[in-house]
Design a protein around this motif. Structure first.
Motif, PDB file in Angstrom:
ATOM      1  N   LYS A  19       0.840  -1.203   0.000  1.00 47.83           N
ATOM      2  CA  LYS A  19       0.000   0.000   0.000  1.00 47.83           C
ATOM      3  C   LYS A  19       0.876   1.255   0.000  1.00 47.83           C
ATOM      4  O   LYS A  19       0.640   2.176  -0.785  1.00 47.83           O
ATOM      5  CB  LYS A  19      -0.914  -0.050   1.228  1.00 47.83           C
ATOM      6  N   SER A  20       1.866   1.303   0.860  1.00 47.60           N
ATOM      7  CA  SER A  20       2.718   2.503   0.952  1.00 47.60           C
ATOM      8  C   SER A  20       3.432   2.762  -0.365  1.00 47.60           C
ATOM      9  O   SER A  20       3.520   3.897  -0.834  1.00 47.60           O
ATOM     10  CB  SER A  20       3.773   2.322   2.050  1.00 47.60           C
ATOM     11  N   ARG A  24       2.864   5.960  -3.170  1.00 49.68           N
ATOM     12  CA  ARG A  24       4.000   6.817  -3.545  1.00 49.68           C
ATOM     13  C   ARG A  24       4.255   6.771  -5.047  1.00 49.68           C
ATOM     14  O   ARG A  24       4.614   7.777  -5.656  1.00 49.68           O
ATOM     15  CB  ARG A  24       5.239   6.397  -2.757  1.00 49.68           C
ATOM     16  N   THR A  92      -2.426   8.142   4.459  1.00 50.74           N
ATOM     17  CA  THR A  92      -1.234   8.345   3.627  1.00 50.74           C
ATOM     18  C   THR A  92      -1.542   9.354   2.525  1.00 50.74           C
ATOM     19  O   THR A  92      -0.754  10.269   2.274  1.00 50.74           O
ATOM     20  CB  THR A  92      -0.781   7.002   3.012  1.00 50.74           C
ATOM     21  N   ARG A  95      -1.931  12.972   4.160  1.00 48.05           N
ATOM     22  CA  ARG A  95      -0.727  13.626   4.699  1.00 48.05           C
ATOM     23  C   ARG A  95       0.322  13.855   3.609  1.00 48.05           C
ATOM     24  O   ARG A  95       0.916  14.929   3.537  1.00 48.05           O
ATOM     25  CB  ARG A  95      -0.175  12.803   5.867  1.00 48.05           C
ATOM     26  N   SER A 164       7.094   8.767  12.182  1.00 45.06           N
ATOM     27  CA  SER A 164       5.970   8.595  11.256  1.00 45.06           C
ATOM     28  C   SER A 164       6.433   8.857   9.836  1.00 45.06           C
ATOM     29  O   SER A 164       6.888   9.959   9.508  1.00 45.06           O
ATOM     30  CB  SER A 164       4.836   9.563  11.619  1.00 45.06           C
ATOM     31  N   ALA A 165       6.301   7.849   8.999  1.00 47.16           N
ATOM     32  CA  ALA A 165       6.705   7.996   7.598  1.00 47.16           C
ATOM     33  C   ALA A 165       5.788   8.960   6.872  1.00 47.16           C
ATOM     34  O   ALA A 165       6.204   9.596   5.898  1.00 47.16           O
ATOM     35  CB  ALA A 165       6.692   6.642   6.909  1.00 47.16           C
ATOM     36  N   GLN A 166       4.551   9.074   7.324  1.00 44.36           N
ATOM     37  CA  GLN A 166       3.639  10.010   6.666  1.00 44.36           C
ATOM     38  C   GLN A 166       4.079  11.445   6.929  1.00 44.36           C
ATOM     39  O   GLN A 166       4.072  12.284   6.025  1.00 44.36           O
ATOM     40  CB  GLN A 166       2.207   9.772   7.135  1.00 44.36           C
ATOM     41  N   ARG A 191       9.411   3.859   8.060  1.00 38.25           N
ATOM     42  CA  ARG A 191       9.584   3.245   6.725  1.00 38.25           C
ATOM     43  C   ARG A 191      10.205   4.245   5.745  1.00 38.25           C
ATOM     44  O   ARG A 191       9.835   5.428   5.757  1.00 38.25           O
ATOM     45  CB  ARG A 191       8.261   2.663   6.224  1.00 38.25           C
ATOM     46  N   ILE A 310       4.361  -1.382  12.992  1.00 39.45           N
ATOM     47  CA  ILE A 310       3.233  -0.666  13.611  1.00 39.45           C
ATOM     48  C   ILE A 310       1.880  -1.196  13.123  1.00 39.45           C
ATOM     49  O   ILE A 310       0.966  -1.405  13.921  1.00 39.45           O
ATOM     50  CB  ILE A 310       3.375   0.875  13.416  1.00 39.45           C
ATOM     51  N   ASP A 311       1.750  -1.466  11.815  1.00 40.42           N
ATOM     52  CA  ASP A 311       0.456  -1.910  11.293  1.00 40.42           C
ATOM     53  C   ASP A 311       0.186  -3.388  11.582  1.00 40.42           C
ATOM     54  O   ASP A 311      -0.943  -3.856  11.410  1.00 40.42           O
ATOM     55  CB  ASP A 311       0.384  -1.663   9.775  1.00 40.42           C
ATOM     56  N   LYS A 338      -4.640   5.441  14.673  1.00 40.62           N
ATOM     57  CA  LYS A 338      -4.755   4.792  13.367  1.00 40.62           C
ATOM     58  C   LYS A 338      -6.220   4.832  12.922  1.00 40.62           C
ATOM     59  O   LYS A 338      -7.009   5.601  13.453  1.00 40.62           O
ATOM     60  CB  LYS A 338      -4.198   3.367  13.447  1.00 40.62           C
TER      61      LYS A 338
HETATM   62  C1  S3P Z   1       2.341   4.687   6.229  1.00 34.30           C
HETATM   63  C2  S3P Z   1       2.926   4.983   7.427  1.00 34.30           C
HETATM   64  C3  S3P Z   1       2.398   4.523   8.713  1.00 34.30           C
HETATM   65  C4  S3P Z   1       1.425   3.353   8.545  1.00 34.30           C
HETATM   66  C5  S3P Z   1       0.441   3.601   7.444  1.00 34.30           C
HETATM   67  C6  S3P Z   1       1.154   3.826   6.125  1.00 34.30           C
HETATM   68  C7  S3P Z   1       2.933   5.248   4.994  1.00 34.30           C
HETATM   69  O1  S3P Z   1       1.702   5.583   9.329  1.00 34.30           O
HETATM   70  O2  S3P Z   1       0.757   3.107   9.752  1.00 34.30           O
HETATM   71  O3  S3P Z   1      -0.426   2.494   7.312  1.00 34.30           O
HETATM   72  O4  S3P Z   1       2.608   4.776   3.898  1.00 34.30           O
HETATM   73  O5  S3P Z   1       3.757   6.151   5.109  1.00 34.30           O
HETATM   74  P1  S3P Z   1       2.468   6.700  10.193  1.00 34.30           P
HETATM   75  O6  S3P Z   1       3.379   7.434   9.301  1.00 34.30           O
HETATM   76  O7  S3P Z   1       1.395   7.606  10.714  1.00 34.30           O
HETATM   77  O8  S3P Z   1       3.174   5.966  11.284  1.00 34.30           O
END
Ligand code: S3P
Length: 425
Positions: A19-20, A24, A92, A95, A164-166, A191, A310-311, A338
């Motif tokens: 998904k991430s 992107r 995602t 943000r 937080s990667a977001q 991530r 985390i997920d 979440k």
């Molecule tokens: C994601 C980052 C994570 C994750 C989400 C997807 C992303 O969230 O929980 O499902 O794609 O960057 P956070 O950045 O809020 O930790």
């Protein structure tokens, strides 16, 4: 949707795209010059929201099912959308897109479903505002709808209070348009898909410990992206294979990026029979994962490993109910913000099934070994909760019913079919 005790899972499964990485690839392809060809794109509702937002801003995107072709408009080629951008259920989308919109020469309103409109957006509003962005919460509650008016942005060094990667990605994307270097330092590394993929698209981005650094870009260039299978979706089959007796499952082509692979380390610490086969490195590292039913023991999960799983924590928490001894999950307060409050929802539902589980400030304590029984599970329309309890229902006495089961469409539309196919009759 109803689940009863299963006598074993056997066979092979190919997990849908990450998904991430899927999000992107569409976002970066849209602001790149030229064509981006995306293979194994996740056709989940969240990623379709991202496609629809960029289409509304004038980007031509062909979605042929497995392959998506993005005809990029370049860094400065997005058009003002006619209507509010709808991010659906996707944090995602909301943000990351905000980081891009902060620098456009138009104003736009972003919103989403009831869950998205409750999720914290101050975490991106604060750093983007520090960069010079004009970003407001319409109801002044720190949540979407967000109104963003593009501005000239400045490079900053942001010390993020959360891993937080977001958040990191929103800042890095804004940094592409800034007038100088932009840095984000996190308490632990989250991530790094944005850093890896932006670099392939031609951005000057590097990582120093827990800091990501990006330089302003003249242009990004369209790429071919191979999306690996999503380890967060594979997690349900990893856990199912371990806790359902008489199981052996081979899970194909799973992304095992070290910033995402915490579940594998936790499974090993719990004594799981889990092997990584056929490892490859094509943009993102992948492997086939072989799991067999195992006698698990409790473990402690906290600190730097948390962002890397985390997920997966809802499924790990349920798996811990089948382990001998105590499992402690700490430093995971992020679970509360979440798609649902995943600490409260897990504790409530596992307790309803007879588990010994205690809620803490930043996680939970699970004392494994009690047999679980059926219950009616309210998924709270959170896809990961629904899938967690589908698997748990396969290990419990009686018939477990999942309310709102269709929400798995967010990240894994074929999940129930794949689970059923593996069941030995
Ligand atoms: C994601 C980052 C994570 C994750 C989400 C997807 C992303 O969230 O929980 O499902 O794609 O960057 P956070 O950045 O809020 O930790």
């Amino acid at each position: 949707m109803k689940f009863t005790k299963c006598s074993g899972l056997k066979g092979e499964v190919t997990i849908p795209g990450d998904k991430s990485v899927s999000h992107r690839s569409v976002m970066f392809g849209s602001i790149a010059k030229g064509t981006t060809e995306i293979h194994n794109f996740l056709q989940g509702a969240d990623c379709l929201s991202t496609i629809s937002c960029f289409r509304s801003m004038g980007v031509a995107i062909e979605n042929n099912g497995d392959t998506v072709i993005v005809h990029g408009n370049g860094l400065h080629g997005l058009e003002k959308p006619d209507t509010t951008l709808d991010c659906g259920n996707s944090g995602t989308t909301t943000r990351l897109i905000s980081g891009i919109l902060a620098a456009q020469d138009f104003s736009v309103t972003l919103t989403g479903d009831a869950s998205i409109r409750k999720r914290p957006m101050k975490r991106i509003m604060t750093p983007l505002s520090m960069m010079g962005a004009d970003i407001r919460s319409l109801h002044d509650n720190g949540c979407a709808p967000l109104v963003i008016t593009g501005k000239k942005l400045h490079g900053i060094h942001y010390q993020s209070p959360v891993a937080s990667a977001q958040v990191k990605s929103a800042i890095l994307l804004a940094g592409l348009y800034a007038d100088g270097e932009t840095k984000v330092t996190e308490p632990y590394v989250s991530r790094n898909h944005s850093e890896l993929m932006l670099s392939c698209f031609g951005a000057d981005v590097r990582t120093e410990d827990t800091t990501a650094v990006i330089q302003p870009a003249e242009e990004l260039f369209g790429q071919k992206v191979l999306v690996p299978g999503d380890i967060s979706s594979a997690a349900f089959f990893i856990a199912a294979g371990l806790i359902i007796p008489n199981s052996e499952i081979l899970i194909h082509n799973v992304g095992i990026n070290p910033t995402r692979d915490g579940i594998i380390h936790v499974c090993r610490a719990m004594g799981a029979d889990i092997e990584l086969l056929n490892q490859k490195h094509d943009g993102e590292p992948t492997a086939d994962i072989l799991v067999r039913s195992s006698r698990l023991k409790g473990t402690v999960i906290g600190g730097a490993i948390i962002p890397t799983l985390i997920d997966e924590l809802p499924m790990i928490a349920a798996m811990a109910c089948f382990a001998e001894g105590e499992t402690v999950i700490r430093d995971a307060a992020e679970l509360k913000v979440k798609e649902s409050n995943r600490i409260a929802v897990m504790v409530e539902n596992l307790t309803a099934m007879g588990a010994d589980v205690e809620e803490t400030e930043d996680g939970m304590i699970i004392r494994g070994g009690r047999p679980l029984h059926s219950a009616v599970i309210d998924s709270k329309l959170d896809h990961r909760i629904a899938m967690t309890f589908a698997v748990t229902g396969c290990c419990a006495d009686g018939e477990t019913e999942i309310v709102g089961a269709e929400c798995v469409n967010i990240s894994y539309p074929g999940f129930y079919g794949d689970l059923e196919r593996l069941m030995t009759k």
